[in-house]
Structure formats: structure tokens, C-alpha cells
Scaffold this active site. Structure first.
Site, PDB file in Angstrom:
ATOM      1  N   SER A  86       0.780  -1.448   0.173  1.00 19.94           N
ATOM      2  CA  SER A  86       0.194  -0.149  -0.150  1.00 19.94           C
ATOM      3  C   SER A  86       0.458   1.361   0.245  1.00 19.94           C
ATOM      4  O   SER A  86       1.867   1.166   0.571  1.00 19.94           O
ATOM      5  CB  SER A  86      -1.149   0.155   1.395  1.00 19.94           C
ATOM      6  OG  SER A  86      -1.257   1.314   1.596  1.00 19.94           O
TER       7      SER A  86
ATOM      8  N   TYR B 257      -2.348  -0.874  11.046  1.00 24.11           N
ATOM      9  CA  TYR B 257      -2.128  -1.240   8.777  1.00 24.11           C
ATOM     10  C   TYR B 257      -1.057  -0.137   8.280  1.00 24.11           C
ATOM     11  O   TYR B 257      -0.613  -1.321   8.156  1.00 24.11           O
ATOM     12  CB  TYR B 257      -2.923  -0.125   9.048  1.00 24.11           C
ATOM     13  CG  TYR B 257      -3.773  -0.550   7.210  1.00 24.11           C
ATOM     14  CD1 TYR B 257      -4.060  -2.000   6.554  1.00 24.11           C
ATOM     15  CD2 TYR B 257      -3.354   0.033   6.273  1.00 24.11           C
ATOM     16  CE1 TYR B 257      -4.291  -2.352   5.092  1.00 24.11           C
ATOM     17  CE2 TYR B 257      -3.510  -0.269   4.558  1.00 24.11           C
ATOM     18  CZ  TYR B 257      -4.043  -1.047   4.404  1.00 24.11           C
ATOM     19  OH  TYR B 257      -3.861  -1.367   3.078  1.00 24.11           O
TER      20      TYR B 257
END
Length: 452
Positions: free
Chosen positions: A416, A429
Site C-alpha cells: 500500500s 495497518y
């Protein structure tokens, strides 16, 4: 023997090469033998006829059933000889564990000339044959008819170690046997090839037999690999029937070569459609029952890959796999990526289903967006367990197979932008995505020497 079993109703015809002339010969045999309903073609099988399609089918079944009844009444109790001590089948769990441990190495051997997809079969008739005293002699004689050896090569490669041989000893011996098999097949080709013969299509075995474990069969795709195995099971049945009443005798190597490298067979191969970009590759995708993972699995299957849909929910994984096609295209497996044993079981299922693994996509993940002060220890552990730890465990298990195959491969991480750019309310995360981003770089350094 044909006359004794069938009388005038069936005619024996010695081996003849398949083709239009054989059809004309059968028509002449029919005319010359008005009482006959069919013939047994040496090295081929049976041909039956009748005034209608139904009558021809009925006559064919009568020949088969009559032959089976004669064998049952008159055949030897142990046509393959007695079982060899130590070569009997392992129990189901041990058998499949050893098969999974050997599968990647065997696929690599079978893919020396070109990448192959595999299929594993541990049916009772295979295991009984491999345990028998005459297995080595019969396997060396090769398969019996063109439909068989065009799929299976002229003969299999048989591991000559007992069932309880260690994985390490088995692998070492398989590699020795593979070199001998390639030399033997090359000698077979060179002994019979002419200036007009097509080039040798590869010297690797398509059938590999492991006593106590089962049969590994190979082809350009899963369907071809599965059918090759089915054909060798039929060859075992042919050998059983022949040895039960008399002795098994396949056609000569010269005749085998004339069929295997027949110009018509070569023409059929040349007319096959161009393979898709990922044909022959086996992909293992985590979190593939939905979202990004499902889209990746769908695209890989469309490009010709065999796909293992791995997901925490087995029912959803199997449903997603079914959408991609039959089990020749995709299978679903349960995979709790945070559990090492579960991951290894999923990778084992993959190599047993398709022979090995080429492409891993670490996609499983989740996001709990919370600010620092609201992020619990449980939140942190869950996301790191699934993504950071999960990617590590999947890559580790898959790397063992990739290295054993010696075919290179790819490991992909779905990371990501959060792994690089800081933002609020995502500390757990983003931290685990940063872990993944660096983890894959570390894998590249360590696995690069293996072509991964």
C-alpha cells in the site's frame, strides 16, 4: 486365446499401424468372417460392428464382458506376483504427506525441457501394482497402445526404493533415475529417427511412479496431466489382464517410435492453439475469495494459470474457485495465514492438486482505521498476524517448493502507499504494510539465486 474365448465371433488381428489402411483392413476382415461381430487388434484394443449403432455397442459390450468373465474364471490370483515386503502402500496420511514432500522436486524433473503441470493419483490399483514383485519388469516394458504412449511416453520412471525410504533418499535417487531416463529416451529417439523425423519433443518422463505413495503424471495443462494418469491406470489394467492369462507384450520400440513421431501426430501438435501467457503456471493467491484477491485469481485463470484460491473461509474459497472453472482450472483451500500449520497444509494441497507452485500472491489483509490512542493491542496483533506474519509464513512455505522445483518463480506482495507515506488514524495497518514492503525486498535478496 481369442478363438478359445470367443470362438468364431471375434477375430484376432496382429498389430498394424493405425490409419486409413487399418480401417480398410478391418472392413476386409469383416467380409471374410461373416460370423464375426468384432476383432481384437493387437496393440490397440477391440473393434465391434453391427447393422446399427445400438447393435455395434451391444456387440462391443459383449466382447468386453465375455473377456472379463473368462479372466475372472481362469486368471491368476496374483497376476503381478506377490507383494514385495516394504513396498506396500503407506497409510493415507503418511502417503499424502510424502507425496506433498516429493511433488515439487518431481515436477522440476519432469519440467527439465518445458514447464509441466502435475496430477497425483494414489488409487488402489496403482498402489497394488507398485507393491508387486513384477512392477519393475512390467513398467520397463512400457505402455501397450498408441493412445497410451502418446499421453504417457513409451514408459514411466519408477523409483526403485521401498515405501519407507526417507524423502531425502528418495529425492537423491529420483534425480539419478531422471538422468538415466533422459539418456535412455535420447538413445531410443536416436536409434529410430530418420532425416524426416520431427525433432525430439523432450526426454523427461510424463509418468513417475513412487512405491507406497502413488503416481505423478504430467502434461502441458492440468487436464492433459490428469488424462495421462488415467491412461496409465488403463495400462496397468491391460498388464493385469495379460499377465493373468499369459504374458504382457507391448509393440516394439520401432513401432512405438513410428507412432510417437508420426507426421500426422506432429501435424496435430503444430495446429494446437498458441498457449496463453500463464499456461503451465500454478498460482497460489491468498484472500482470493473476494475483492482484490478474487480479481487477481480471475485474471490469472483467464491467462491460462492453474489457480489455488486460498481463503480463511473454505466454502467461499471453493465457491470462488468453481466460478473460474473445473478443478482442472482452480481449487479452493482453507488458509488461516496466521497459522503456520494451516499455511503448510494449504501449500501441500496446492502441490498435490497441480504438481507444484510458480506464483504466490500475498493478498490476504484487512484494515482497522483507528487513531493511535484508540488502537488496541488486539487490533495491532490481528493486522500484523494476517499481513506481516501471514505473508512471511506463506512465502516461507511456498519458497520450499519453489527451491525444490528449480524452476524459478514469483512472490508478490499486495502492499500500500501507506507503507511509505504517513497518515493519521492508521498506525497498525500502515506499520504492517511497511513491514510487507521491506519483507518482499528481503525475499528478493535471499531467493534471487534460485530465480525467484
Amino acid at each position: 486365446l481369442t478363438s478359445k474365448i470367443f470362438g468364431e465371433k471375434v477375430v484376432w488381428v496382429p498389430w498394424r499401424r493405425p490409419g486409413f489402411q487399418l480401417g480398410l483392413d478391418i472392413a476386409a476382415i469383416k467380409e471374410q468372417n461373416p460370423a464375426a461381430i468384432g476383432c481384437i487388434l493387437g496393440g490397440h484394443g477391440i473393434t465391434a460392428w453391427g447393422d446399427t449403432s445400438d447393435e455395434a455397442e451391444a456387440n462391443s459390450l459383449w466382447i468386453i464382458e465375455t473377456a472379463a468373465a473368462y479372466i475372472d474364471a481362469n486368471g491368476k490370483a496374483e497376476p503381478f506376483g506377490a507383494a514385495r515386503a516394504g513396498f506396500e502402500a503407506l497409510d493415507a496420511d503418511a502417503r499424502r504427506a510424502k507425496a506433498a514432500a516429493l511433488a515439487a522436486t518431481i515436477r522440476g524433473l519432469a519440467s527439465h525441457d518445458k514447464p509441466m503441470v502435475g496430477h497425483f493419483n494414489d488409487a488402489p490399483e496403482v498402489l497394488d501394482f507398485l507393491a508387486s514383485a513384477n512392477a519393475a519388469r512390467l513398467a520397463e516394458l512400457g505402455t501397450s497402445c498408441p493412445d497410451h504412449f502418446l499421453r504417457t511416453k513409451v514408459k514411466p520412471m519408477l523409483l526403485d526404493l521401498p515405501a519407507d525410504a526417507s524423502v531425502e533418499a528418495s529425492i537423491a535417487r529420483l534425480k539419478e533415475l531422471h538422468e538415466a531416463y533422459r539418456a535412455d529416451y535420447t538413445a531410443y529417439y536416436e536409434a529410430h529417427a530418420t532425416a524426416e523425423s520431427p525433432a525430439m519433443r523432450g526426454a523427461d518422463p510424463l509418468i513417475v511412479l513412487v512405491p507406497g505413495v502413488g503416481m505423478f503424471s504430467y502434461g502441458a495443462n492440468k487436464q492433459t496431466a490428469r488424462v495421462a494418469g488415467e491412461f496409465y491406470v488403463n495400462a496397468i489394467n491391460v498388464m493385469r489382464g495379460a499377465e493373468s492369462l499369459s504374458s504382457y507384450a507391448p509393440i516394439s520400440d520401432a513401432d512405438k517410435f513410428s507412432i510417437e513421431y508420426w507426421a500426422l501426430e506432429e501435424a496435430k501438435l503444430q495446429r494446437l492453439p498458441k498457449p496463453k501467457s500463464h499456461q503451465g503456471r500454478i498460482a497460489f493467491v491468498t484472500g482470493a475469495a473476494s475483492g482484490i484477491g478474487k480479481a487477481i485469481a480471475t485474471r490469472l485463470a483467464a491467462e491460462g494459470a492453474c489457480v489455488v484460491v486460498a481463503d480463511l473461509d473454505l466454502d467461499k474459497a471453493e465457491a470462488a474457485a468453481a466460478e473460474l472453472g473445473s478443478t482442472d482450472v482452480a481449487i479452493g483451500v482453507a488458509a488461516n495465514v496466521a497459522d503456520g500449520a494451516a499455511v503448510q497444509a494449504a501449500v501441500d494441497a496446492a502441490v498435490l492438486a497441480f504438481g507444484g507452485i510458480d506464483l504466490v500472491v500475498n493478498n490476504a489483509g484487512l484494515s482497522l482505521s483507528k487513531p493511535l490512542l484508540e488502537t488496541t493491542e488486539k487490533d495491532w496483533d490481528l493486522q500484523h498476524d494476517v499481513m506481516a506474519k501471514g505473508s512471511f509464513l506463506v512465502s516461507q512455505a511456498a519458497a520450499r517448493a519453489l527451491i525444490a522445483q528449480e524452476m524459478g518463480g514469483d512472490i508478490i506482495y499486495i502492499s500500500s502507499k501507506n507503507s511509505v507515506f504517513a497518515g493519521p488514524n492508521n498506525i497498525a495497518y500502515s506499520a504492517t504494510k511497511a513491514d510487507q514492503a521491506h519483507q518482499v525486498r528481503l525475499l528478493a535478496v535471499e531467493l534471487g539465486e534460485h530465480g525467484v
